[in-house]
Design a protein around this motif. Structure first.
Motif, PDB file in Angstrom:
ATOM      1  N   THR A   1       0.814  -1.201   0.000  1.00 19.00           N
ATOM      2  CA  THR A   1       0.000   0.000   0.000  1.00 19.00           C
ATOM      3  C   THR A   1       0.851   1.256   0.000  1.00 19.00           C
ATOM      4  O   THR A   1       1.958   1.278   0.508  1.00 19.00           O
ATOM      5  N   SER A   2       0.307   2.265  -0.606  1.00 16.67           N
ATOM      6  CA  SER A   2       0.939   3.564  -0.669  1.00 16.67           C
ATOM      7  C   SER A   2      -0.171   4.594  -0.649  1.00 16.67           C
ATOM      8  O   SER A   2      -1.117   4.506  -1.428  1.00 16.67           O
ATOM      9  N   ASN A   3      -0.053   5.560   0.246  1.00 19.61           N
ATOM     10  CA  ASN A   3      -1.086   6.593   0.375  1.00 19.61           C
ATOM     11  C   ASN A   3      -2.463   5.980   0.594  1.00 19.61           C
ATOM     12  O   ASN A   3      -3.439   6.406   0.022  1.00 19.61           O
ATOM     13  N   ALA A   4      -2.497   4.919   1.384  1.00 19.50           N
ATOM     14  CA  ALA A   4      -3.733   4.238   1.774  1.00 19.50           C
ATOM     15  C   ALA A   4      -4.463   3.586   0.605  1.00 19.50           C
ATOM     16  O   ALA A   4      -5.615   3.228   0.710  1.00 19.50           O
ATOM     17  N   ALA A   5      -3.814   3.437  -0.545  1.00 21.45           N
ATOM     18  CA  ALA A   5      -4.445   2.766  -1.686  1.00 21.45           C
ATOM     19  C   ALA A   5      -3.601   1.570  -2.091  1.00 21.45           C
ATOM     20  O   ALA A   5      -2.390   1.630  -2.086  1.00 21.45           O
ATOM     21  N   THR A   6      -4.275   0.488  -2.436  1.00 17.24           N
ATOM     22  CA  THR A   6      -3.539  -0.677  -2.900  1.00 17.24           C
ATOM     23  C   THR A   6      -3.002  -0.377  -4.289  1.00 17.24           C
ATOM     24  O   THR A   6      -3.741   0.011  -5.175  1.00 17.24           O
ATOM     25  N   VAL A   7      -1.673  -0.562  -4.451  1.00 14.40           N
ATOM     26  CA  VAL A   7      -1.077  -0.211  -5.732  1.00 14.40           C
ATOM     27  C   VAL A   7      -0.563  -1.399  -6.515  1.00 14.40           C
ATOM     28  O   VAL A   7      -0.456  -1.328  -7.725  1.00 14.40           O
ATOM     29  N   THR A   8      -0.242  -2.490  -5.884  1.00  9.15           N
ATOM     30  CA  THR A   8       0.270  -3.629  -6.635  1.00  9.15           C
ATOM     31  C   THR A   8       0.178  -4.897  -5.809  1.00  9.15           C
ATOM     32  O   THR A   8       0.144  -4.839  -4.585  1.00  9.15           O
ATOM     33  N   THR A   9       0.132  -6.007  -6.477  1.00 10.60           N
ATOM     34  CA  THR A   9       0.201  -7.300  -5.822  1.00 10.60           C
ATOM     35  C   THR A   9       1.570  -7.866  -6.140  1.00 10.60           C
ATOM     36  O   THR A   9       1.924  -7.997  -7.299  1.00 10.60           O
ATOM     37  N   ILE A  10       2.349  -8.157  -5.111  1.00  8.15           N
ATOM     38  CA  ILE A  10       3.703  -8.635  -5.357  1.00  8.15           C
ATOM     39  C   ILE A  10       3.832 -10.139  -5.191  1.00  8.15           C
ATOM     40  O   ILE A  10       4.819 -10.709  -5.592  1.00  8.15           O
ATOM     41  N   SER A  11       2.822 -10.790  -4.616  1.00  7.09           N
ATOM     42  CA  SER A  11       2.842 -12.244  -4.531  1.00  7.09           C
ATOM     43  C   SER A  11       1.414 -12.766  -4.473  1.00  7.09           C
ATOM     44  O   SER A  11       0.485 -12.037  -4.142  1.00  7.09           O
ATOM     45  N   LYS A  12       1.291 -14.028  -4.806  1.00  9.63           N
ATOM     46  CA  LYS A  12      -0.030 -14.656  -4.802  1.00  9.63           C
ATOM     47  C   LYS A  12       0.142 -16.114  -4.404  1.00  9.63           C
ATOM     48  O   LYS A  12       1.015 -16.805  -4.930  1.00  9.63           O
ATOM     49  N   SER A  13      -0.661 -16.563  -3.469  1.00 10.07           N
ATOM     50  CA  SER A  13      -0.650 -17.970  -3.054  1.00 10.07           C
ATOM     51  C   SER A  13      -1.775 -18.700  -3.769  1.00 10.07           C
ATOM     52  O   SER A  13      -2.895 -18.200  -3.854  1.00 10.07           O
ATOM     53  N   ILE A  14      -1.448 -19.877  -4.277  1.00 10.19           N
ATOM     54  CA  ILE A  14      -2.405 -20.653  -5.053  1.00 10.19           C
ATOM     55  C   ILE A  14      -2.481 -22.062  -4.478  1.00 10.19           C
ATOM     56  O   ILE A  14      -1.459 -22.731  -4.320  1.00 10.19           O
ATOM     57  N   MET A  15      -3.690 -22.483  -4.152  1.00  9.38           N
ATOM     58  CA  MET A  15      -3.934 -23.853  -3.702  1.00  9.38           C
ATOM     59  C   MET A  15      -4.028 -24.734  -4.947  1.00  9.38           C
ATOM     60  O   MET A  15      -4.769 -24.412  -5.875  1.00  9.38           O
ATOM     61  N   LEU A  16      -3.286 -25.806  -4.957  1.00 14.41           N
ATOM     62  CA  LEU A  16      -3.267 -26.694  -6.105  1.00 14.41           C
ATOM     63  C   LEU A  16      -4.399 -27.715  -6.020  1.00 14.41           C
ATOM     64  O   LEU A  16      -4.667 -28.263  -4.949  1.00 14.41           O
ATOM     65  N   ASP A  17      -5.041 -27.978  -7.143  1.00 13.81           N
ATOM     66  CA  ASP A  17      -6.050 -29.043  -7.197  1.00 13.81           C
ATOM     67  C   ASP A  17      -5.393 -30.401  -7.038  1.00 13.81           C
ATOM     68  O   ASP A  17      -5.941 -31.295  -6.400  1.00 13.81           O
ATOM     69  N   GLU A  18      -4.224 -30.544  -7.644  1.00 12.73           N
ATOM     70  CA  GLU A  18      -3.463 -31.785  -7.582  1.00 12.73           C
ATOM     71  C   GLU A  18      -2.102 -31.495  -6.950  1.00 12.73           C
ATOM     72  O   GLU A  18      -1.222 -30.938  -7.617  1.00 12.73           O
ATOM     73  N   PRO A  19      -1.930 -31.810  -5.677  1.00 16.18           N
ATOM     74  CA  PRO A  19      -0.648 -31.535  -5.018  1.00 16.18           C
ATOM     75  C   PRO A  19       0.521 -32.202  -5.742  1.00 16.18           C
ATOM     76  O   PRO A  19       0.367 -33.242  -6.384  1.00 16.18           O
ATOM     77  N   ILE A  20       1.674 -31.586  -5.618  1.00 14.20           N
ATOM     78  CA  ILE A  20       2.901 -32.088  -6.237  1.00 14.20           C
ATOM     79  C   ILE A  20       3.608 -32.966  -5.218  1.00 14.20           C
ATOM     80  O   ILE A  20       3.843 -32.538  -4.089  1.00 14.20           O
ATOM     81  N   LYS A  21       3.936 -34.192  -5.637  1.00 13.58           N
ATOM     82  CA  LYS A  21       4.650 -35.104  -4.736  1.00 13.58           C
ATOM     83  C   LYS A  21       6.136 -34.782  -4.778  1.00 13.58           C
ATOM     84  O   LYS A  21       6.743 -34.712  -5.826  1.00 13.58           O
ATOM     85  N   ARG A  22       6.714 -34.563  -3.602  1.00 13.61           N
ATOM     86  CA  ARG A  22       8.156 -34.324  -3.458  1.00 13.61           C
ATOM     87  C   ARG A  22       8.654 -35.219  -2.337  1.00 13.61           C
ATOM     88  O   ARG A  22       8.397 -34.953  -1.158  1.00 13.61           O
ATOM     89  N   GLY A  23       9.339 -36.262  -2.738  1.00 12.03           N
ATOM     90  CA  GLY A  23       9.806 -37.216  -1.728  1.00 12.03           C
ATOM     91  C   GLY A  23       8.624 -37.872  -1.049  1.00 12.03           C
ATOM     92  O   GLY A  23       7.739 -38.400  -1.706  1.00 12.03           O
ATOM     93  N   ASP A  24       8.609 -37.792   0.281  1.00 11.11           N
ATOM     94  CA  ASP A  24       7.511 -38.375   1.056  1.00 11.11           C
ATOM     95  C   ASP A  24       6.419 -37.373   1.387  1.00 11.11           C
ATOM     96  O   ASP A  24       5.474 -37.705   2.092  1.00 11.11           O
ATOM     97  N   SER A  25       6.544 -36.155   0.895  1.00 11.77           N
ATOM     98  CA  SER A  25       5.554 -35.134   1.213  1.00 11.77           C
ATOM     99  C   SER A  25       4.898 -34.605  -0.063  1.00 11.77           C
ATOM    100  O   SER A  25       5.275 -34.972  -1.169  1.00 11.77           O
TER     101      SER A  25
END
Length: 111
Positions: free
Chosen positions: A7-31
């Motif tokens: 935020t800048s001057n009380a207004a949202t100006v940009t989105t710098i990151s976004k979290s996304i829930m996956l429909d199909e999780p990615i398998k990495r090792g045992d997790s």
């Protein structure tokens, strides 16, 4: 999905990151990875990638850039094995990051 606004001057100006829930999780090792956070790339992180290809959601372009901007860091192999719907959603968010701030703000105002 979560937005992380700056935020800048009380207004949202940009989105710098976004979290996304996956429909199909990615398998990495045992997790499994069920949520991926992407952040807005800097110009250097786009080296070797055609912006046109990235904007068109080219799988090869996404395989190159996503390991540079994801948390947890995804490998090109993991990106290649993603569910197409998840890859499309993440790719669309990356494409939004390439748009000028004023255009992003205009798009959010119409939603």
């Amino acid at each position: 999905m979560k937005n992380t606004p700056v935020t800048s001057n009380a207004a949202t100006v940009t989105t710098i990151s976004k979290s996304i829930m996956l429909d199909e999780p990615i398998k990495r090792g045992d997790s499994f990875i069920s949520e991926v956070t992407i952040r807005r790339p800097k110009a250097g992180e786009l080296r070797g990638i055609s912006l046109m290809d990235l904007g068109n959601l080219s799988v090869a372009a996404l395989q190159t850039v996503l390991p540079r901007i994801t948390q947890p860091t995804l490998t090109a192999h993991e990106v290649a094995g993603m569910d197409p719907a998840d890859l499309t959603e993440i790719g669309a968010e990356v494409a939004v990051f390439l748009v000028k701030k004023a255009d992003r703000l205009a798009a959010y105002r119409t939603e």
